[in-house]
Design an enzyme around this catalytic site. Sequence first.
Site, PDB file in Angstrom:
ATOM      1  N   HIS A 100       0.774  -1.164   0.214  1.00  0.00           N
ATOM      2  CA  HIS A 100      -0.021   0.018  -0.021  1.00  0.00           C
ATOM      3  C   HIS A 100       1.018   1.310   0.049  1.00  0.00           C
ATOM      4  O   HIS A 100       0.011   2.273  -0.211  1.00  0.00           O
ATOM      5  CB  HIS A 100      -0.988  -0.013   1.236  1.00  0.00           C
ATOM      6  CG  HIS A 100      -2.250   0.725   0.835  1.00  0.00           C
ATOM      7  ND1 HIS A 100      -3.327   0.709   1.764  1.00  0.00           N
ATOM      8  CD2 HIS A 100      -2.813   1.419  -0.073  1.00  0.00           C
ATOM      9  CE1 HIS A 100      -4.360   1.252   1.262  1.00  0.00           C
ATOM     10  NE2 HIS A 100      -3.830   1.732   0.092  1.00  0.00           N
ATOM     11  N   ASP A 127      -9.542   0.059   4.618  1.00  0.00           N
ATOM     12  CA  ASP A 127      -8.247  -0.479   5.377  1.00  0.00           C
ATOM     13  C   ASP A 127      -8.383  -0.746   6.925  1.00  0.00           C
ATOM     14  O   ASP A 127      -9.164   0.034   7.429  1.00  0.00           O
ATOM     15  CB  ASP A 127      -7.343   0.313   5.265  1.00  0.00           C
ATOM     16  CG  ASP A 127      -5.761  -0.072   5.213  1.00  0.00           C
ATOM     17  OD1 ASP A 127      -5.648  -0.957   5.901  1.00  0.00           O
ATOM     18  OD2 ASP A 127      -4.829   0.647   4.619  1.00  0.00           O
ATOM     19  N   HIS A 129      -5.845  -0.188   8.638  1.00  0.00           N
ATOM     20  CA  HIS A 129      -4.871   0.528   9.176  1.00  0.00           C
ATOM     21  C   HIS A 129      -4.929   2.140   8.632  1.00  0.00           C
ATOM     22  O   HIS A 129      -5.521   1.945   7.588  1.00  0.00           O
ATOM     23  CB  HIS A 129      -3.525   0.126   9.106  1.00  0.00           C
ATOM     24  CG  HIS A 129      -3.153  -1.524   9.192  1.00  0.00           C
ATOM     25  ND1 HIS A 129      -3.330  -2.162   8.203  1.00  0.00           N
ATOM     26  CD2 HIS A 129      -2.940  -1.706  10.210  1.00  0.00           C
ATOM     27  CE1 HIS A 129      -2.873  -3.545   8.574  1.00  0.00           C
ATOM     28  NE2 HIS A 129      -2.852  -3.380   9.870  1.00  0.00           N
ATOM     29  N   ASP A 131      -2.480   4.022   8.222  1.00  0.00           N
ATOM     30  CA  ASP A 131      -1.382   4.328   7.346  1.00  0.00           C
ATOM     31  C   ASP A 131      -1.176   5.928   7.389  1.00  0.00           C
ATOM     32  O   ASP A 131      -0.613   6.672   6.320  1.00  0.00           O
ATOM     33  CB  ASP A 131      -1.786   4.167   5.910  1.00  0.00           C
ATOM     34  CG  ASP A 131      -2.044   2.480   5.630  1.00  0.00           C
ATOM     35  OD1 ASP A 131      -1.493   1.812   6.539  1.00  0.00           O
ATOM     36  OD2 ASP A 131      -2.191   2.141   4.328  1.00  0.00           O
ATOM     37  N   HIS A 144       4.676   1.314   4.018  1.00  0.00           N
ATOM     38  CA  HIS A 144       3.303   0.950   3.620  1.00  0.00           C
ATOM     39  C   HIS A 144       2.388   1.503   4.483  1.00  0.00           C
ATOM     40  O   HIS A 144       1.213   1.553   4.467  1.00  0.00           O
ATOM     41  CB  HIS A 144       2.949  -0.484   3.303  1.00  0.00           C
ATOM     42  CG  HIS A 144       2.915  -1.312   4.347  1.00  0.00           C
ATOM     43  ND1 HIS A 144       2.509  -2.598   4.295  1.00  0.00           N
ATOM     44  CD2 HIS A 144       3.595  -1.415   5.495  1.00  0.00           C
ATOM     45  CE1 HIS A 144       2.562  -3.399   5.498  1.00  0.00           C
ATOM     46  NE2 HIS A 144       3.415  -2.541   6.141  1.00  0.00           N
ATOM     47  N   ASP A 230      -7.442  -1.501   0.231  1.00  0.00           N
ATOM     48  CA  ASP A 230      -6.319  -2.539   1.122  1.00  0.00           C
ATOM     49  C   ASP A 230      -7.151  -3.838   1.481  1.00  0.00           C
ATOM     50  O   ASP A 230      -8.147  -3.939   2.194  1.00  0.00           O
ATOM     51  CB  ASP A 230      -6.045  -1.828   2.269  1.00  0.00           C
ATOM     52  CG  ASP A 230      -4.730  -2.567   2.837  1.00  0.00           C
ATOM     53  OD1 ASP A 230      -4.649  -3.961   2.950  1.00  0.00           O
ATOM     54  OD2 ASP A 230      -3.648  -2.000   3.306  1.00  0.00           O
ATOM     55  N   ASP A 232      -6.644  -6.142   3.442  1.00  0.00           N
ATOM     56  CA  ASP A 232      -6.886  -6.209   5.067  1.00  0.00           C
ATOM     57  C   ASP A 232      -7.932  -5.416   5.687  1.00  0.00           C
ATOM     58  O   ASP A 232      -8.054  -5.725   6.785  1.00  0.00           O
ATOM     59  CB  ASP A 232      -5.594  -6.032   5.720  1.00  0.00           C
ATOM     60  CG  ASP A 232      -5.067  -4.568   5.809  1.00  0.00           C
ATOM     61  OD1 ASP A 232      -5.808  -3.643   5.768  1.00  0.00           O
ATOM     62  OD2 ASP A 232      -3.655  -4.565   5.706  1.00  0.00           O
ATOM     63  N   GLU A 275      -2.150  -4.942  -1.416  1.00  0.00           N
ATOM     64  CA  GLU A 275      -1.510  -5.790  -0.129  1.00  0.00           C
ATOM     65  C   GLU A 275      -2.184  -7.303  -0.376  1.00  0.00           C
ATOM     66  O   GLU A 275      -1.831  -7.949   0.653  1.00  0.00           O
ATOM     67  CB  GLU A 275      -2.033  -5.252   1.025  1.00  0.00           C
ATOM     68  CG  GLU A 275      -1.272  -3.955   1.318  1.00  0.00           C
ATOM     69  CD  GLU A 275      -0.083  -3.911   1.892  1.00  0.00           C
ATOM     70  OE1 GLU A 275       0.632  -5.293   2.318  1.00  0.00           O
ATOM     71  OE2 GLU A 275       0.490  -2.920   2.181  1.00  0.00           O
TER      72      GLU A 275
HETATM   73 MN   LIG Z   1      -3.058  -0.107   3.953  1.00  0.00          MN
END
Ligand SMILES: [Mn+2]
Length: 306
Positions: A100, A127, A129, A131, A144, A230, A232, A275
């Site tokens: 990412h 996402d 996260h 980031d 990332h 993303d 995830d 990702e």
């Molecule tokens: Mn990400």
Amino acid sequence: MSSTQQVSLIGAPTDVGAGARGASMGPEALRVAGLVQALRNHGADVLDRGNLQGPANPWLDPVEGYRHLEEVTAWNQAVHDAVYGELSGGRMPILLGGDHCLGLGSISAVARHCRDTGKKLRVLWLDAHADFNTSLLTPSGNIHGMPVACLCGYGPKELVEIGGHVPAIDPKWVRQIGIRSVDPGEKRFVHEVGLEVFDMRYIDEMGMRHTMELALATMDANTHLHVSFDVDFLDPDVAPGVGTTIPGGPTYREAQLCMEMIADTGRLASLDVMELNPALDVRNKTALVAVDLIESLFGKSTLMRK
Ligand SMILES: [Mn+2]
């Protein structure tokens, strides 16, 4: 919106920004899962531009808070140039990651295109996260975890300047959805800049429908909608093939609703799919789920709607 969507797939096979190897195999796994045909089935005119090239992953320790800064810069420059080229040619770029960190190259190009054409930009960041790390906040140095901060102007000069304007975007243009893993310093910084975050607590309490209504609100005919997906974002039960699985993500149905509501706006103009890590996947299951969700972004409805 024109009836035929002109779509270009851009593979970016690298994991230079990640903490685990394998996202470099993501673009091919998405192709193997049938992405091109799936998009064509929904009426898109698809060109697969193949893969970009860049430096290998040297797998070194961080230097002054950044891991592989030189390699990350080269890959992001390549992604920026490719995405900007597709947008300038009137096509919708779909970036196939890759880790990412490349959201920086992609979205800085989208922002540049919006400046050129006088469009407003809305970025949906799906996402686990935020980031939003910086070299001082990051526990790992993995870039990332930093692309949103870099896009907002907080990061090393060679990255924040890639889109030709610093900052590339205003935090007010971003809506983050599905967030459930944020480092302590990063959390303070997210609040400081006023990033709008719909975390899992919010989605649990208010539901995906209400979340997406707010995240998609106040767009108009002049808004370019970019989705940075993303993988995830999804619950690991649905999507085990990612480097940083975090439990408690959206279910398959919640993710479908999210994508369907984005499709309903008719404003989707660029997309990152990031990702995906085939080395950690089970029989390409996560790639197949990702393709299924991308189909929903392009108008596949599980409902009996016309
Ligand atoms: Mn990400």
